[in-house]
Design a protein around this motif. Structure first.
Motif, PDB file in Angstrom:
ATOM      1  N   GLN A   1       0.847  -1.188   0.000  1.00 30.22           N
ATOM      2  CA  GLN A   1       0.000   0.000   0.000  1.00 30.22           C
ATOM      3  C   GLN A   1       0.888   1.246   0.000  1.00 30.22           C
ATOM      4  OE1 GLN A   1      -3.232  -0.307  -0.155  1.00 30.22           O
ATOM      5  NE2 GLN A   1      -3.944   1.784   0.152  1.00 30.22           N
ATOM      6  N   VAL A   2       0.518   2.226  -0.806  1.00 36.35           N
ATOM      7  CA  VAL A   2       1.222   3.511  -0.878  1.00 36.35           C
ATOM      8  C   VAL A   2       0.217   4.613  -0.605  1.00 36.35           C
ATOM      9  CG1 VAL A   2       2.495   5.100  -2.355  1.00 36.35           C
ATOM     10  CG2 VAL A   2       2.881   2.639  -2.560  1.00 36.35           C
ATOM     11  N   ARG A   3       0.573   5.506   0.276  1.00 35.32           N
ATOM     12  CA  ARG A   3      -0.282   6.664   0.565  1.00 35.32           C
ATOM     13  C   ARG A   3       0.348   7.888  -0.064  1.00 35.32           C
ATOM     14  NH1 ARG A   3      -0.848  10.336   5.196  1.00 35.32           N
ATOM     15  NH2 ARG A   3      -2.973  11.146   5.213  1.00 35.32           N
ATOM     16  N   LEU A   4      -0.464   8.655  -0.788  1.00 42.35           N
ATOM     17  CA  LEU A   4       0.021   9.831  -1.503  1.00 42.35           C
ATOM     18  C   LEU A   4      -0.729  11.064  -1.018  1.00 42.35           C
ATOM     19  CD1 LEU A   4      -0.015   8.275  -5.090  1.00 42.35           C
ATOM     20  CD2 LEU A   4       1.955   8.487  -3.560  1.00 42.35           C
ATOM     21  N   VAL A   5       0.018  12.113  -0.692  1.00 43.12           N
ATOM     22  CA  VAL A   5      -0.595  13.352  -0.214  1.00 43.12           C
ATOM     23  C   VAL A   5      -0.039  14.521  -1.011  1.00 43.12           C
ATOM     24  CG1 VAL A   5      -0.990  14.866   1.747  1.00 43.12           C
ATOM     25  CG2 VAL A   5      -0.871  12.393   2.104  1.00 43.12           C
ATOM     26  N   GLU A   6      -0.926  15.182  -1.759  1.00 37.94           N
ATOM     27  CA  GLU A   6      -0.530  16.324  -2.572  1.00 37.94           C
ATOM     28  C   GLU A   6      -0.627  17.625  -1.763  1.00 37.94           C
ATOM     29  OE1 GLU A   6      -3.067  13.707  -5.437  1.00 37.94           O
ATOM     30  OE2 GLU A   6      -3.125  14.363  -3.351  1.00 37.94           O
ATOM     31  N   SER A   7       0.175  18.589  -2.173  1.00 39.53           N
ATOM     32  CA  SER A   7       0.111  19.918  -1.581  1.00 39.53           C
ATOM     33  C   SER A   7       0.666  20.924  -2.576  1.00 39.53           C
ATOM     34  CB  SER A   7       0.902  19.978  -0.270  1.00 39.53           C
ATOM     35  OG  SER A   7       2.268  19.692  -0.506  1.00 39.53           O
ATOM     36  N   GLY A   8       0.447  22.200  -2.289  1.00 37.94           N
ATOM     37  CA  GLY A   8       1.036  23.248  -3.117  1.00 37.94           C
ATOM     38  C   GLY A   8       0.089  23.945  -4.059  1.00 37.94           C
ATOM     39  N   GLY A   9      -1.153  23.482  -4.122  1.00 40.43           N
ATOM     40  CA  GLY A   9      -2.113  24.132  -4.988  1.00 40.43           C
ATOM     41  C   GLY A   9      -2.497  25.509  -4.461  1.00 40.43           C
ATOM     42  N   GLY A  10      -3.217  26.257  -5.289  1.00 36.80           N
ATOM     43  CA  GLY A  10      -3.668  27.576  -4.858  1.00 36.80           C
ATOM     44  C   GLY A  10      -4.235  28.369  -6.005  1.00 36.80           C
ATOM     45  N   LEU A  11      -4.471  29.641  -5.725  1.00 35.21           N
ATOM     46  CA  LEU A  11      -5.007  30.579  -6.709  1.00 35.21           C
ATOM     47  C   LEU A  11      -3.879  31.489  -7.174  1.00 35.21           C
ATOM     48  CD1 LEU A  11      -7.312  32.070  -8.187  1.00 35.21           C
ATOM     49  CD2 LEU A  11      -7.693  33.355  -6.069  1.00 35.21           C
ATOM     50  N   VAL A  12      -3.639  31.505  -8.476  1.00 39.81           N
ATOM     51  CA  VAL A  12      -2.584  32.343  -9.040  1.00 39.81           C
ATOM     52  C   VAL A  12      -3.127  33.048 -10.280  1.00 39.81           C
ATOM     53  CG1 VAL A  12      -0.703  30.903  -8.184  1.00 39.81           C
ATOM     54  CG2 VAL A  12      -1.660  30.475 -10.454  1.00 39.81           C
ATOM     55  N   GLN A  13      -2.336  33.985 -10.776  1.00 37.34           N
ATOM     56  CA  GLN A  13      -2.711  34.684 -12.004  1.00 37.34           C
ATOM     57  C   GLN A  13      -2.025  34.046 -13.201  1.00 37.34           C
ATOM     58  OE1 GLN A  13      -1.723  38.838 -11.199  1.00 37.34           O
ATOM     59  NE2 GLN A  13      -3.843  39.205 -10.557  1.00 37.34           N
ATOM     60  N   ALA A  14      -2.574  34.284 -14.367  1.00 38.79           N
ATOM     61  CA  ALA A  14      -1.968  33.779 -15.598  1.00 38.79           C
ATOM     62  C   ALA A  14      -0.536  34.285 -15.705  1.00 38.79           C
ATOM     63  CB  ALA A  14      -2.781  34.224 -16.799  1.00 38.79           C
ATOM     64  N   GLY A  15       0.360  33.369 -16.076  1.00 33.59           N
ATOM     65  CA  GLY A  15       1.765  33.704 -16.183  1.00 33.59           C
ATOM     66  C   GLY A  15       2.582  33.375 -14.954  1.00 33.59           C
ATOM     67  N   ALA A  23       3.834  13.768  -1.437  1.00 35.98           N
ATOM     68  CA  ALA A  23       4.614  12.974  -0.493  1.00 35.98           C
ATOM     69  C   ALA A  23       4.080  11.554  -0.451  1.00 35.98           C
ATOM     70  CB  ALA A  23       4.556  13.606   0.886  1.00 35.98           C
ATOM     71  N   ALA A  24       4.967  10.594  -0.644  1.00 35.60           N
ATOM     72  CA  ALA A  24       4.584   9.185  -0.652  1.00 35.60           C
ATOM     73  C   ALA A  24       5.045   8.517   0.629  1.00 35.60           C
ATOM     74  CB  ALA A  24       5.188   8.486  -1.854  1.00 35.60           C
ATOM     75  N   SER A  25       4.204   7.674   1.182  1.00 33.82           N
ATOM     76  CA  SER A  25       4.576   6.896   2.357  1.00 33.82           C
ATOM     77  C   SER A  25       4.081   5.475   2.170  1.00 33.82           C
ATOM     78  CB  SER A  25       3.984   7.507   3.624  1.00 33.82           C
ATOM     79  OG  SER A  25       2.578   7.540   3.554  1.00 33.82           O
ATOM     80  N   GLY A  26       4.675   4.573   2.925  1.00 30.40           N
ATOM     81  CA  GLY A  26       4.304   3.181   2.788  1.00 30.40           C
ATOM     82  C   GLY A  26       5.445   2.409   2.176  1.00 30.40           C
ATOM     83  N   ARG A  27       5.194   1.825   1.036  1.00 30.19           N
ATOM     84  CA  ARG A  27       6.216   1.008   0.388  1.00 30.19           C
ATOM     85  C   ARG A  27       7.312   1.859  -0.236  1.00 30.19           C
ATOM     86  NH1 ARG A  27       3.288  -4.268  -2.196  1.00 30.19           N
ATOM     87  NH2 ARG A  27       2.361  -4.999  -0.247  1.00 30.19           N
ATOM     88  N   THR A  28       8.361   1.229  -0.682  1.00 32.31           N
ATOM     89  CA  THR A  28       9.548   1.904  -1.177  1.00 32.31           C
ATOM     90  C   THR A  28       9.219   2.828  -2.333  1.00 32.31           C
ATOM     91  OG1 THR A  28      10.833  -0.032  -0.560  1.00 32.31           O
ATOM     92  CG2 THR A  28      11.893   1.578  -1.976  1.00 32.31           C
ATOM     93  N   PHE A  29       9.503   4.103  -2.137  1.00 27.73           N
ATOM     94  CA  PHE A  29       9.194   5.129  -3.129  1.00 27.73           C
ATOM     95  C   PHE A  29       9.876   4.845  -4.451  1.00 27.73           C
ATOM     96  CE2 PHE A  29       8.013   9.167  -4.658  1.00 27.73           C
ATOM     97  CZ  PHE A  29       9.121   9.826  -5.151  1.00 27.73           C
ATOM     98  N   SER A  30      11.098   4.366  -4.387  1.00 31.13           N
ATOM     99  CA  SER A  30      11.860   4.144  -5.619  1.00 31.13           C
ATOM    100  C   SER A  30      11.340   2.972  -6.440  1.00 31.13           C
ATOM    101  CB  SER A  30      13.331   3.908  -5.277  1.00 31.13           C
ATOM    102  OG  SER A  30      13.469   2.769  -4.450  1.00 31.13           O
ATOM    103  N   GLY A  31      10.385   2.238  -5.884  1.00 27.73           N
ATOM    104  CA  GLY A  31       9.827   1.109  -6.611  1.00 27.73           C
ATOM    105  C   GLY A  31       8.678   1.463  -7.528  1.00 27.73           C
ATOM    106  N   TYR A  32       8.337   2.748  -7.613  1.00 23.66           N
ATOM    107  CA  TYR A  32       7.152   3.162  -8.365  1.00 23.66           C
ATOM    108  C   TYR A  32       7.469   4.238  -9.394  1.00 23.66           C
ATOM    109  CZ  TYR A  32       4.501   0.661  -4.847  1.00 23.66           C
ATOM    110  OH  TYR A  32       3.997  -0.314  -4.041  1.00 23.66           O
TER     111      TYR A  32
END
Length: 124
Positions: A1-15, A23-32
């Motif tokens: 099992q791999v758990r994935l958590v995204e971040s960094g989104g938001g509201l920005v202007q064009a350009g 961020a991945a947790s659980g099994r070996t990240f380098s295996g995917y």
């Protein structure tokens, strides 16, 4: 099992630029292989970018090529999507995904694990 958590989104202007993290947790990240997809309101989820488990191969959708860059940090178990020159049509929920396949897929069915998504809104 791999758990994935995204971040960094938001509201920005064009350009503007944004960097998404997954961020991945659980099994070996380098295996995917890792990928980013996005889904705009009323549209199908679509492929954005992918990176192989070694980091040596990448793939991009034509719509983001030369503007977005996918990368991964093995020490942090994190995959990034650097988004430059953002356009209103980039507005979507962005999802991170992990694949244990040998092929670097650009289709959703090639991925086993998904994050919950992070919203990116680009105003004109």
């Amino acid at each position: 099992q791999v758990r994935l958590v995204e971040s960094g989104g938001g509201l920005v202007q064009a350009g503007d630029s944004l960097r998404l993290s997954c961020a991945a947790s659980g099994r070996t990240f380098s295996g995917y292989n890792m990928g980013w997809f996005r889904q705009a309101p009323g549209k199908e989820r679509e492929f954005v970018a992918a990176i192989s488990r070694s980091g040596g191969s990448t793939r991009y959708a034509d719509s983001v090529k030369d503007r977005f860059t996918i990368s991964r940090d093995y020490t942090k178990g994190t995959v990034f999507l650097q988004m430059n020159s953002l356009k209103p049509e980039d507005t979507a929920v962005y999802y991170c995904a992990a694949s244990d396949a040998t092929v670097l897929f650009s289709i959703q069915t090639g991925y086993n694990y998904w994050g919950q998504g992070t919203q990116v809104t680009v105003s004109s």
